[in-house]
Design an enzyme around this catalytic site. Structure first.
Site: not given
Ligand code: FAD
Length: 454
Positions: A38, A42, A272-274, A277, A279, A281, A433
């Site tokens: 967490s 950003c 997802t299709n499974i 499960i 998904a 982000g 306005k």
């Molecule tokens: P993430 O937050 O990336 O989390 C995924 C996590 O899964 C990672 O910590 C990774 O280590 C873990 N993981 C992956 N595979 C495995 C595995 N096999 N086993 C265990 N853990 C695993 N968005 C905005 O809307 N506004 C912003 O201002 C903005 N600024 C950003 C600035 C930066 C520098 C970056 C990098 C991104 C920014 N974003 C911003 C995008 C935003 O951070 C992402 O859209 C968001 O974090 C996606 O969430 P997520 O949970 O999909 O993935």
């Protein structure tokens, strides 16, 4: 019931918190490959630039705080290696002890995010070439700067993160060039709106190489030679910021459907299709809220909302994700750039017959000190008059105007309905306005034929 969540940042942590709020009793385990959960993705560029001073400010939760607050077990430095969909288990590697174990689940949520794209070009693996996605990436860049005091940097890719990095490197005392393949920075802007940004960035000492992609990187005795389509630049460091791709290998290996770009395919409930499960982000395919076409729009707001939706559905509530609109905002020195919905390029690509207008309005009553103008461009569907997109470039008050417009788009407003919005007004905050009303007035004049634009 036991739910395992893979990925403990935006979507994963959000799903875990919601699951717990809906069910006191189930077992929830987050598996996170990295050392942090967490964290504030950003905020990472601002730690490099020095605006955020303390590293601790980047970590919003720890495994201990998550356990204390939500009774969720967080296993950091635990990587999910494989999903066994028949046995309903995940094979996990504890990266500290190097041991591998299996963990069973009743429900599984994948929120593995996306990873930076690194083109396969010579020199890309140099120690002076960086990407930014995680806290370790951030510390690597920060430590490099603190140790080597680089004087020059090239940022490849002028999107939101590239532009933020350019500002923050500049704030760290480094001379920055942005190399961008297309003709303008910030792809969700149209060129005409980006022109203001270009001028402002140049005024703030950022050099721009537009229409000039990266070809190769060569290490020299003192730094790097960065070869672009046209010409070469010497630099002490390079940041690659040309976009991200979904982290979906684990899902694919388990037989979960992914699309051509590698995004995990889900339904509106984030299933997802499974069976069992889900998904969420950056790793998943979403529908564009306006066109309903499938797209890849990796943003924090959608990831958090999808995490919550997956948790709702696991807990027996019926929630659906209605699509991503692409609302985004960026601070560049004192300038603010915000976008939502479609720009002209995307409207044209979808064959939408649109009209557009521009206004240039003050952020608040001009007799009250400190007002500055902002440029607003809006697009609407010519047939239905429905607002389909907006772009704002300015300084004070851009964020709230864009949020009003984004909300109007979400609720299906016609551009002419912006005339009716009753927005808060006192001289330090706005005008009787408001710029959003002004946009509606101008558009109404266009729509009713009182004004012809050329
Ligand atoms: P993430 O937050 O990336 O989390 C995924 C996590 O899964 C990672 O910590 C990774 O280590 C873990 N993981 C992956 N595979 C495995 C595995 N096999 N086993 C265990 N853990 C695993 N968005 C905005 O809307 N506004 C912003 O201002 C903005 N600024 C950003 C600035 C930066 C520098 C970056 C990098 C991104 C920014 N974003 C911003 C995008 C935003 O951070 C992402 O859209 C968001 O974090 C996606 O969430 P997520 O949970 O999909 O993935």
């Amino acid at each position: 019931m036991k739910t395992i969540i893979i990925g403990g940042v935006a979507g994963g942590a959000s799903a875990a918190a919601r699951l717990r709020r809906l069910d006191e009793n189930q077992e929830i385990i987050i598996l996170e490959r990295g050392e942090y959960i967490s964290f504030a993705n950003c905020g990472l560029p601002y730690y490099i630039g020095g605006e955020i001073k303390e590293k601790s400010a980047l970590t919003l939760q720890t495994p201990e705080s998550f356990m204390a607050r939500f009774n969720v077990e967080v296993r950091i430095l635990n990587e999910a290696l494989e999903i066994n969909t028949e046995r309903k288990t995940v094979t996990v590697k504890d990266l500290r002890s190097e041991t591998v174990y299996e963990e069973s689940y009743d429900r599984l949520i994948l929120s593995p995010g996306a990873k930076p794209i690194l083109p396969d070009i010579p020199g890309i693996n140099s120690d002076r070439v960086f990407t930014l996605r995680s806290i370790p990436d951030t510390l690597k860049i920060k430590n490099y700067i603190d140790k080597n005091s680089p004087r020059t940097a090239v940022v490849v890719g002028g999107g939101y993160i590239g532009a933020e990095m350019a500002e923050n490197l500049k704030n760290a005392g480094i001379d920055v060039t942005i190399a961008e393949l297309s003709d303008h920075l910030i792809a969700p802007l149209d060129f005409d709106m980006a022109a203001d940004v270009h001028r402002y960035m140049i005024d703030n000492g950022i050099k721009l190489e537009l229409n000039n992609g990266l070809k190769a990187v060569k290490e020299t005795e003192n730094g790097l030679t960065v070869s672009l389509d046209r010409g070469e630049i010497s630099a002490d460091m390079l940041i690659m910021s040309v976009g991200v791709r979904p982290e979906s290998e684990l899902a694919k290996k388990a037989g979960i459907t992914v699309n051509d770009r590698g995004s995990i395919v889900t339904d509106r409930s984030m299933r997802t299709n499974i069976k069992d499960i889900y998904a969420v982000g950056d790793a998943v395919q979403v529908r564009n809220f306006i066109t309903k076409e499938f797209t890849f729009t990796p943003l924090a707001g959608p990831a958090n909302k999808q995490g919550r939706i997956a948790a709702d559905n696991i807990s027996g509530l019926s929630s659906g994700y209605s699509g991503t609109q692409g609302s985004a905002i960026l601070k560049l020195f004192d300038m603010t750039v915000a976008t939502t919905g479609l720009n002209e390029k995307s409207a044209l690509a979808c064959g939408i017959e649109y009209d557009k207008t521009y206004i240039y309005s003050a952020s608040h009553a001009t007799y009250y000190p400190g007002a500055s103008n902002m440029s607003i461009k809006a697009l609407w569907d010519k047939n239905s008059l429905r607002l389909i997109g907006a772009q704002i470039v300015g300084f004070d008050g851009v964020d709230k105007r864009m949020d009003v417009i984004a909300a109007a788009i979400r609720l299906g407003a016609k551009v002419t309905q912006l005339t009716e919005l009753e927005l808060c007004y006192a001289p330090p905050f706005g005008s009787a306005k408001d710029p959003v009303n002004m946009l509606g007035f101008v558009a109404e004049n266009v729509v009713t034929g009182k004004v012809k634009q050329f």
